[in-house]
Scaffold this motif. Sequence first.
Motif, PDB file in Angstrom:
ATOM      1  N   MET A 250       1.257  -1.818  -0.315  1.00  9.67           N
ATOM      2  CA  MET A 250      -0.307  -0.150  -0.017  1.00  9.67           C
ATOM      3  C   MET A 250       0.944   1.288  -0.411  1.00  9.67           C
ATOM      4  SD  MET A 250      -2.821   1.249   2.695  1.00  9.67           S
ATOM      5  CE  MET A 250      -1.934   1.712   4.024  1.00  9.67           C
ATOM      6  N   THR A 251       0.156   2.028  -0.643  1.00 12.89           N
ATOM      7  CA  THR A 251       1.205   3.594  -0.776  1.00 12.89           C
ATOM      8  C   THR A 251       1.313   3.942   0.611  1.00 12.89           C
ATOM      9  OG1 THR A 251       1.008   3.868  -3.128  1.00 12.89           O
ATOM     10  CG2 THR A 251       1.248   5.593  -1.552  1.00 12.89           C
ATOM     11  N   THR A 252       2.252   4.473   1.212  1.00 12.85           N
ATOM     12  CA  THR A 252       2.232   5.610   2.422  1.00 12.85           C
ATOM     13  C   THR A 252       2.654   7.365   2.290  1.00 12.85           C
ATOM     14  OG1 THR A 252       1.994   4.125   4.187  1.00 12.85           O
ATOM     15  CG2 THR A 252       2.795   5.425   4.404  1.00 12.85           C
ATOM     16  N   GLY A 253       1.884   8.067   1.588  1.00 17.93           N
ATOM     17  CA  GLY A 253       2.525   8.518   1.625  1.00 17.93           C
ATOM     18  C   GLY A 253       2.557  10.134   2.947  1.00 17.93           C
ATOM     19  N   ARG A 254       3.507  11.214   3.456  1.00 20.57           N
ATOM     20  CA  ARG A 254       2.831  11.987   3.766  1.00 20.57           C
ATOM     21  C   ARG A 254       3.244  13.475   3.937  1.00 20.57           C
ATOM     22  NH1 ARG A 254       8.225  14.986   3.294  1.00 20.57           N
ATOM     23  NH2 ARG A 254      10.180  13.257   3.920  1.00 20.57           N
ATOM     24  N   TYR A 255       3.144  14.114   4.737  1.00 16.30           N
ATOM     25  CA  TYR A 255       2.827  15.705   4.666  1.00 16.30           C
ATOM     26  C   TYR A 255       4.373  15.985   5.876  1.00 16.30           C
ATOM     27  CZ  TYR A 255       2.189  20.601   4.690  1.00 16.30           C
ATOM     28  OH  TYR A 255       2.338  21.851   4.093  1.00 16.30           O
ATOM     29  N   ALA A 256       5.173  16.609   5.622  1.00 18.50           N
ATOM     30  CA  ALA A 256       6.066  17.119   6.726  1.00 18.50           C
ATOM     31  C   ALA A 256       6.018  18.651   6.696  1.00 18.50           C
ATOM     32  CB  ALA A 256       7.387  16.267   6.755  1.00 18.50           C
ATOM     33  N   PRO A 257       5.566  19.229   7.488  1.00 19.79           N
ATOM     34  CA  PRO A 257       5.663  20.908   7.167  1.00 19.79           C
ATOM     35  C   PRO A 257       7.036  21.343   8.535  1.00 19.79           C
ATOM     36  CG  PRO A 257       3.920  20.039   8.570  1.00 19.79           C
ATOM     37  CD  PRO A 257       4.366  19.252   7.622  1.00 19.79           C
ATOM     38  N   SER A 258       7.253  22.424   8.067  1.00 20.59           N
ATOM     39  CA  SER A 258       7.751  22.807   8.996  1.00 20.59           C
ATOM     40  C   SER A 258       6.949  23.731   9.719  1.00 20.59           C
ATOM     41  CB  SER A 258       9.142  23.256   9.268  1.00 20.59           C
ATOM     42  OG  SER A 258      10.436  24.225   9.982  1.00 20.59           O
ATOM     43  N   PRO A 259       6.707  23.716  11.169  1.00 25.05           N
ATOM     44  CA  PRO A 259       5.785  24.662  11.575  1.00 25.05           C
ATOM     45  C   PRO A 259       6.613  26.159  11.819  1.00 25.05           C
ATOM     46  CG  PRO A 259       6.212  23.154  13.489  1.00 25.05           C
ATOM     47  CD  PRO A 259       7.363  22.617  12.273  1.00 25.05           C
ATOM     48  N   SER A 260       7.015  27.064  11.448  1.00 20.48           N
ATOM     49  CA  SER A 260       7.408  28.192  11.561  1.00 20.48           C
ATOM     50  C   SER A 260       6.696  29.315  11.846  1.00 20.48           C
ATOM     51  CB  SER A 260       8.822  28.074  11.240  1.00 20.48           C
ATOM     52  OG  SER A 260       8.882  28.128   9.322  1.00 20.48           O
ATOM     53  N   GLY A 261       5.747  28.587  11.375  1.00 22.88           N
ATOM     54  CA  GLY A 261       4.590  29.901  10.957  1.00 22.88           C
ATOM     55  C   GLY A 261       3.333  29.385  10.330  1.00 22.88           C
ATOM     56  N   ARG A 262       2.619  29.728  10.119  1.00 16.50           N
ATOM     57  CA  ARG A 262       1.196  29.522   9.374  1.00 16.50           C
ATOM     58  C   ARG A 262       1.481  29.245   8.105  1.00 16.50           C
ATOM     59  NH1 ARG A 262      -3.682  31.198  11.857  1.00 16.50           N
ATOM     60  NH2 ARG A 262      -4.499  29.273  10.114  1.00 16.50           N
ATOM     61  N   MET A 263       1.019  28.229   7.269  1.00 13.64           N
ATOM     62  CA  MET A 263       1.047  27.607   5.883  1.00 13.64           C
ATOM     63  C   MET A 263       0.825  28.860   5.356  1.00 13.64           C
ATOM     64  SD  MET A 263      -0.075  23.172   5.747  1.00 13.64           S
ATOM     65  CE  MET A 263      -1.753  23.834   5.882  1.00 13.64           C
ATOM     66  N   HIS A 264       1.266  28.637   4.081  1.00 12.16           N
ATOM     67  CA  HIS A 264       0.988  29.599   3.049  1.00 12.16           C
ATOM     68  C   HIS A 264       0.242  28.676   1.974  1.00 12.16           C
ATOM     69  CE1 HIS A 264       4.258  28.991   1.177  1.00 12.16           C
ATOM     70  NE2 HIS A 264       5.295  29.326   1.930  1.00 12.16           N
ATOM     71  N   LEU A 265      -0.550  28.857   0.978  1.00  6.46           N
ATOM     72  CA  LEU A 265      -0.914  28.149  -0.411  1.00  6.46           C
ATOM     73  C   LEU A 265       0.290  27.351  -1.061  1.00  6.46           C
ATOM     74  CD1 LEU A 265      -2.737  30.395  -2.210  1.00  6.46           C
ATOM     75  CD2 LEU A 265      -2.986  28.392  -0.983  1.00  6.46           C
ATOM     76  N   GLY A 266       1.814  27.770  -1.090  1.00  4.41           N
ATOM     77  CA  GLY A 266       3.144  26.771  -0.803  1.00  4.41           C
ATOM     78  C   GLY A 266       2.880  26.220  -0.177  1.00  4.41           C
ATOM     79  N   ASN A 267       2.577  25.104   0.610  1.00  6.49           N
ATOM     80  CA  ASN A 267       2.774  24.781   1.603  1.00  6.49           C
ATOM     81  C   ASN A 267       1.750  23.745   1.476  1.00  6.49           C
ATOM     82  OD1 ASN A 267       3.507  27.386   4.226  1.00  6.49           O
ATOM     83  ND2 ASN A 267       5.349  25.910   3.132  1.00  6.49           N
ATOM     84  N   LEU A 268       0.460  24.772   1.031  1.00  6.27           N
ATOM     85  CA  LEU A 268      -0.709  23.334   0.647  1.00  6.27           C
ATOM     86  C   LEU A 268      -0.713  22.877  -0.351  1.00  6.27           C
ATOM     87  CD1 LEU A 268      -3.510  23.102   2.119  1.00  6.27           C
ATOM     88  CD2 LEU A 268      -4.405  25.686   1.088  1.00  6.27           C
ATOM     89  N   MET A 269      -0.344  23.022  -1.533  1.00  6.38           N
ATOM     90  CA  MET A 269      -0.001  22.391  -2.582  1.00  6.38           C
ATOM     91  C   MET A 269       0.532  21.727  -2.281  1.00  6.38           C
ATOM     92  SD  MET A 269       1.171  23.898  -6.650  1.00  6.38           S
ATOM     93  CE  MET A 269       3.034  23.770  -6.377  1.00  6.38           C
ATOM     94  N   CYS A 270       1.885  21.335  -1.666  1.00  2.00           N
ATOM     95  CA  CYS A 270       2.355  20.353  -1.277  1.00  2.00           C
ATOM     96  C   CYS A 270       1.304  18.576  -0.636  1.00  2.00           C
ATOM     97  CB  CYS A 270       3.827  20.126  -0.437  1.00  2.00           C
ATOM     98  SG  CYS A 270       4.831  19.148   0.024  1.00  2.00           S
ATOM     99  N   CYS A 271       0.972  20.049   0.136  1.00  2.00           N
ATOM    100  CA  CYS A 271       0.373  18.879   1.385  1.00  2.00           C
ATOM    101  C   CYS A 271      -0.991  18.313   0.417  1.00  2.00           C
ATOM    102  CB  CYS A 271      -0.035  19.571   2.852  1.00  2.00           C
ATOM    103  SG  CYS A 271      -1.367  18.604   3.501  1.00  2.00           S
TER     104      CYS A 271
END
Length: 306
Positions: A1-22
Amino acid sequence: MTTGRYAPSPSGRMHLGNLMCCLLAWLSAKSKGGQVLLRIEDLDAQRCPRRYADAIIDDLAWLGLAADGPEPPVYQSERSAVYAQYFEELARRGLVYPCFCSRSQLHAASAPHRSDGQVVYAGTCRSLTPAEITERAKTRAPAWRVRVPDEVIAFEDGHMGPCAENLARDCGDFYLRRADGVFAYQLAVVVDDALMGVNEVVRGSDLLSSTARQLWLYRELGLHAPQFYHLPLLLASDGRRLSKRDGDQSLEHLRARYSPEEIIGRLAFACGLQDTPAPATPQELARTFDWAKVPKNDIILPEGLF
């Protein structure tokens, strides 16, 4: 089974670039019937207060992109003992050495640089004698680097296609641990993805140059490497990179102006997943998701889209 992940660095609120990756990580895994895990990359805990991690978790749930587990998610700031085990394994094999170079020395005009401006470590501290190490340690705490071979690492990126990098020429010996004891991203991300069972990594093309050294670490540590997909960067309408520091298109402001479906639909339009910016849910987009629709070059947000 495919297991993906989202691994943000919480140095501030997400912006649209972070959201596109997610969004693309979620869609890629879900379109294959897989799951998506969440990891909070807060190695530098002082720069990543827990309130931003909490905001990311809340934003993802509000958008319909909640992770599949575990709860609470993995926090890198709590895993130093795990990273230390793998660091010591490399050290026992003589692959790790102390580096006393200052930032100014590393960025000196005479230092080798990549075409993208990144410094290639020249190996200044690679052959220090035990006596030299002892003497330098009296006045400066060292960071720790890993010795890389003069070897080409080639791989097939799921989106960008064939890639290759010579470790010695293109990146040089890289950090595994900072002078203050914080483990470096390159080691932590390899260990975490392997131990979490992640077999598909979707992330921005600004991390493409990290892939060869990470694949080498997977091999040296006897860990299974994932399939990588690197996506284009999302740029503001004037061509600037989106930044948490500038507050560009942050979820804090977008949530006050748009519904989750409106944000997802407009973002899907920007990255080629639908022909119009009509509202959409992640579940609807997953049914027709195809990496072939996503551009390989950086994406400039159309004026007035958000």
